[in-house]
Motif scaffolding. Sequence first.
Motif, mmCIF file in Angstrom:
data_model
loop_
_atom_site.group_PDB
_atom_site.id
_atom_site.type_symbol
_atom_site.label_atom_id
_atom_site.label_comp_id
_atom_site.label_asym_id
_atom_site.label_seq_id
_atom_site.Cartn_x
_atom_site.Cartn_y
_atom_site.Cartn_z
ATOM 1 N N ARG A 1 52.815 31.195 52.794
ATOM 2 C CA ARG A 1 52.812 32.470 52.079
ATOM 3 C C ARG A 1 54.105 33.245 52.329
ATOM 4 O O ARG A 1 54.573 33.987 51.471
ATOM 5 N N GLY A 2 54.666 33.023 53.514
ATOM 6 C CA GLY A 2 55.905 33.709 53.869
ATOM 7 C C GLY A 2 57.086 33.341 52.982
ATOM 8 O O GLY A 2 58.130 33.979 53.011
ATOM 9 N N ARG A 3 56.924 32.283 52.179
ATOM 10 C CA ARG A 3 57.993 31.898 51.240
ATOM 11 C C ARG A 3 58.152 32.932 50.135
ATOM 12 O O ARG A 3 59.198 33.028 49.511
ATOM 13 N N VAL B 1 52.160 40.751 50.362
ATOM 14 C CA VAL B 1 51.826 39.778 49.329
ATOM 15 C C VAL B 1 50.349 39.923 48.973
ATOM 16 O O VAL B 1 49.492 39.955 49.846
ATOM 17 N N ASP B 2 50.087 40.038 47.691
ATOM 18 C CA ASP B 2 48.714 40.153 47.207
ATOM 19 C C ASP B 2 48.067 38.763 47.251
ATOM 20 O O ASP B 2 48.482 37.865 46.530
ATOM 21 N N THR B 3 47.089 38.596 48.111
ATOM 22 C CA THR B 3 46.510 37.262 48.338
ATOM 23 C C THR B 3 45.108 37.162 47.748
ATOM 24 O O THR B 3 44.270 38.014 48.018
ATOM 25 N N ARG B 4 44.881 36.154 46.927
ATOM 26 C CA ARG B 4 43.548 35.968 46.335
ATOM 27 C C ARG B 4 43.077 34.533 46.496
ATOM 28 O O ARG B 4 43.884 33.613 46.502
ATOM 29 N N VAL B 5 41.778 34.393 46.599
ATOM 30 C CA VAL B 5 41.189 33.057 46.696
ATOM 31 C C VAL B 5 40.529 32.741 45.357
ATOM 32 O O VAL B 5 39.735 33.522 44.844
ATOM 33 N N VAL B 6 40.886 31.614 44.764
ATOM 34 C CA VAL B 6 40.370 31.239 43.445
ATOM 35 C C VAL B 6 39.836 29.811 43.506
ATOM 36 O O VAL B 6 40.524 28.931 44.019
ATOM 37 N N PRO B 7 38.630 29.581 42.984
ATOM 38 C CA PRO B 7 38.139 28.197 42.983
ATOM 39 C C PRO B 7 38.979 27.331 42.037
ATOM 40 O O PRO B 7 39.378 27.789 40.958
ATOM 41 N N ILE C 1 48.625 27.646 46.453
ATOM 42 C CA ILE C 1 48.342 26.616 47.451
ATOM 43 C C ILE C 1 47.049 25.914 47.071
ATOM 44 O O ILE C 1 45.981 26.516 47.056
ATOM 45 N N GLU C 2 47.200 24.666 46.701
ATOM 46 C CA GLU C 2 46.047 23.902 46.254
ATOM 47 C C GLU C 2 45.289 23.340 47.454
ATOM 48 O O GLU C 2 45.888 22.926 48.439
ATOM 49 N N ALA C 3 43.965 23.322 47.351
ATOM 50 C CA ALA C 3 43.100 22.870 48.456
ATOM 51 C C ALA C 3 43.439 23.635 49.732
ATOM 52 O O ALA C 3 43.600 23.070 50.812
ATOM 53 N N ALA C 4 43.548 24.941 49.567
ATOM 54 C CA ALA C 4 43.978 25.798 50.681
ATOM 55 C C ALA C 4 43.065 25.657 51.890
ATOM 56 O O ALA C 4 43.482 25.872 53.026
ATOM 57 N N GLU C 5 41.806 25.273 51.624
ATOM 58 C CA GLU C 5 40.864 25.152 52.745
ATOM 59 C C GLU C 5 41.270 24.045 53.711
ATOM 60 O O GLU C 5 40.787 23.980 54.832
ATOM 61 N N ARG C 6 42.156 23.169 53.251
ATOM 62 C CA ARG C 6 42.546 22.067 54.120
ATOM 63 C C ARG C 6 43.735 22.392 55.006
ATOM 64 O O ARG C 6 44.111 21.605 55.867
ATOM 65 N N PHE C 7 44.322 23.541 54.797
ATOM 66 C CA PHE C 7 45.463 23.914 55.624
ATOM 67 C C PHE C 7 45.016 24.773 56.797
ATOM 68 O O PHE C 7 44.029 25.492 56.703
ATOM 69 N N GLY C 8 45.765 24.685 57.871
ATOM 70 C CA GLY C 8 45.501 25.558 59.012
ATOM 71 C C GLY C 8 45.975 26.967 58.712
ATOM 72 O O GLY C 8 46.791 27.193 57.808
ATOM 73 N N LEU C 9 45.471 27.905 59.480
ATOM 74 C CA LEU C 9 45.787 29.301 59.247
ATOM 75 C C LEU C 9 47.280 29.579 59.432
ATOM 76 O O LEU C 9 47.909 30.252 58.609
ATOM 77 N N ALA C 10 47.835 29.039 60.494
ATOM 78 C CA ALA C 10 49.254 29.276 60.750
ATOM 79 C C ALA C 10 50.100 28.690 59.619
ATOM 80 O O ALA C 10 51.081 29.292 59.177
ATOM 81 N N GLN C 11 49.663 27.547 59.134
ATOM 82 C CA GLN C 11 50.401 26.887 58.061
ATOM 83 C C GLN C 11 50.323 27.696 56.763
ATOM 84 O O GLN C 11 51.311 27.872 56.073
ATOM 85 N N SER D 1 54.724 40.280 45.014
ATOM 86 C CA SER D 1 54.414 38.854 45.089
ATOM 87 C C SER D 1 52.921 38.606 45.209
ATOM 88 O O SER D 1 52.173 39.431 45.709
ATOM 89 N N VAL D 2 52.536 37.427 44.712
ATOM 90 C CA VAL D 2 51.125 37.049 44.712
ATOM 91 C C VAL D 2 50.988 35.673 45.356
ATOM 92 O O VAL D 2 51.831 34.797 45.154
ATOM 93 N N CYS D 3 49.936 35.500 46.121
ATOM 94 C CA CYS D 3 49.619 34.192 46.693
ATOM 95 C C CYS D 3 48.212 33.821 46.260
ATOM 96 O O CYS D 3 47.257 34.544 46.545
ATOM 97 N N LEU D 4 48.083 32.718 45.524
ATOM 98 C CA LEU D 4 46.771 32.255 45.089
ATOM 99 C C LEU D 4 46.350 31.067 45.936
ATOM 100 O O LEU D 4 47.032 30.044 45.975
#
Length: 688
Positions: free
Chosen positions: A568-570, A441-447, A553-563, A578-581
């Motif tokens: 993302r595994g969805r 999954v292509d994962t990107r962090v976006v403000p 995933i909104e406010a991703a900083e508030r989630f734990g890494l495992a979560q 697939s892309v995960c933002l």
Amino acid sequence: MRPERLNPLFAAAASLPGVGPAAVRALERLDISRVRDLLFHFPAGWRHTRAITSLAQAVEGARIALRVHVIAHEPSRGRGPFRILAEDDAGGSLMLAFFGPRAHGFAQRLPVGATVLVAGKAELWNGRWQMVHPELPKGAMPEAEPVYPLTEGMTSRRIATLVATALERVPPLAEWIEPSLLSKNGWPGFAESLAQIHGREDSALARDRLAHDELFASQLAWALVRAKRRRARGRALAGDGRLTRPLLDGLPWRLTGAQTQAVAEIAGDMARPAAMLRLLQGDVGSGKTVVALMALLIAVEAGTQGALLAPTDLLARQHHATLEKLLDGLPVRLGFLSGRDKGKTRQALLDRLAAGEIDILVGTHAIFQEAVVYRDLGLAVVDEQHRFGVAQRMMLADKAERPPHLLVMTATPIPRSLALAHFGEMDVSRLAERPPGRQPVDTRVVPLARLEEVLEALGRHLATGAQAYWVCPLLDAGAEDEAEPDAAAPAVARAAMLKARFGDTVALVHGKLPGPARDAEMARFQRGEAKLLVATTVIEVGVDVPNASLMLIEAAERFGLAQLHQLRGRVGRGTAKSVCLLLRGEKLSAAARERLKMMRATDDGFVIAEADLRLRGAGELLGTRQSGDQGFQVATPEQVERLLPAADADARLLMSRDGGLEGQRGAAARLLLYLFEKDAAVATLRGG
Ligand code: ADP
Ligand code: MG
């Protein structure tokens, strides 16, 4: 009963000299109620005081001890300190400063002309050496002193004094560590280790030894529980392949090597007359379902029934649908039971189950309620996904007199050491290898500030016919309970905003939604009628919609890494890229930054789990923060990771040589079990 030899260690802390009610209360705030607890209350650091003979040797900010001559008193003016001017042997001057009402008492103890030893932090003040509230040690000042975790009403010196007495009470105990392990590590003995930890700074070996003791006790306790389980009468279930073979032949793909091996391990366990207790560990998407189904079919082939328990209604329904598809054309009668089924339908199902007209029952915890009677349950599969604690597992295992075989599945890619520590009563099968053909999954962090761009990209994505998830955090970052009054508010608000833009193709699920409504929304998404699913973390586990290839995933900083990893595994389940933002807020803590970086860097669940362990500690990783059964008193998470495998191996070795703990080493190990309060595990020795 605990052996008398250990009584001095389990005596109340109040039995130590000079410990009155006030001290007892203070110690209790530190979780110290017995002599043993005090001994396991280790120094958090060490304080150093350098003995010098002249102020010329002083270093600003460092503690010194120095003999000085009192030259003059300068009583305080206004709010200022009471000052006493002193000099070292060379005439270097040191100002001693005292604040508050106690200053006067010091003045009396330091008459002009006296020579005294003072100790404290040397500070330069207007170019002159000063010491605020120096200590006036009676004898020589120790160069290094332990600093203990403290509470009001307790000082490190007081604890050190109590510890010194407590150390004298440690009875002689025979060594329980395998001699070769002891010498290989150069570990001191038990009592000597305690003395070193409290008595000197470089006590790494001693700390490791005691951490090992604690871990060894824990693993030995698990081994005893396992052994008891093995003695329990189970039943050997052997399949004949009449169901498993056609299932495998009908699959559009072949089992991976890891799946084949897991199935073989499970079949091997089930074929033995002792009840299986096995953990199937595999990252999201590693293909646990088909392994579970193979096990269930073996149970059915052997003439018994199987049950598959999911943690939520949603997942139970999904498992049911998946199994239905996989079993298409096979003579297997599948049933479904959830807490929501009431009345006649429920009764009809229960009747069929009791009559043996259902081969495999899928459902939520309702399937193990008392009213639910199986004709002959041979295997229970629990899709654990974080939510089943040790206590629940044991309860389930103990339910029947002839316990069914038990397979627990977890998607938490637990590091090996933690799996040993927390699923220590189980044997473990691991699906480390993923089914082939998966694209990362292509994962990107976006403000989040770039929301408009994100919405445009989402619009383009939906226009292609593909589906997407939009996950919102719960309102209170600390709230885990999705039934919290307004916890779902962010999801509700976001869904409203997205509906305004994308219309009816937006579905919304959250924990507050009544079950049937949630199922209906989910079904709409699963059937592809809804294109965008807005959700709280309720979709975290198990949901499988291959056409969904975008995860926001909104406010991703508030989630734990495992979560985050679970979420993302969805996506990445179908053939499309697939892309995960990860939409992040303005301010990020260092740990949050690290988590997002990690998510971009890898999608290996085990790597992520190890990182999560480092960043957050074991309890949170396992989602058991509140349960209290993950904690070690002595061993740090780092030590657990490093020392647990050897402790586990040693426990197994001892059990294989002396399962009754009757030999010399076994008897010593029994004492250790009591020492770490594994009394229940020792009790299995008598009972069995
Ligand atoms: P898990 O429960 O471990 O997250 P699933 O059992 O839901 O994973 O499997 C994820 C997906 O992978 C499913 O769509 C399943 O059909 C598919 N799958 C499972 N095993 C294989 C395999 N050996 N080869 C290809 N695809 C597989
Ligand atoms: Mg699954």
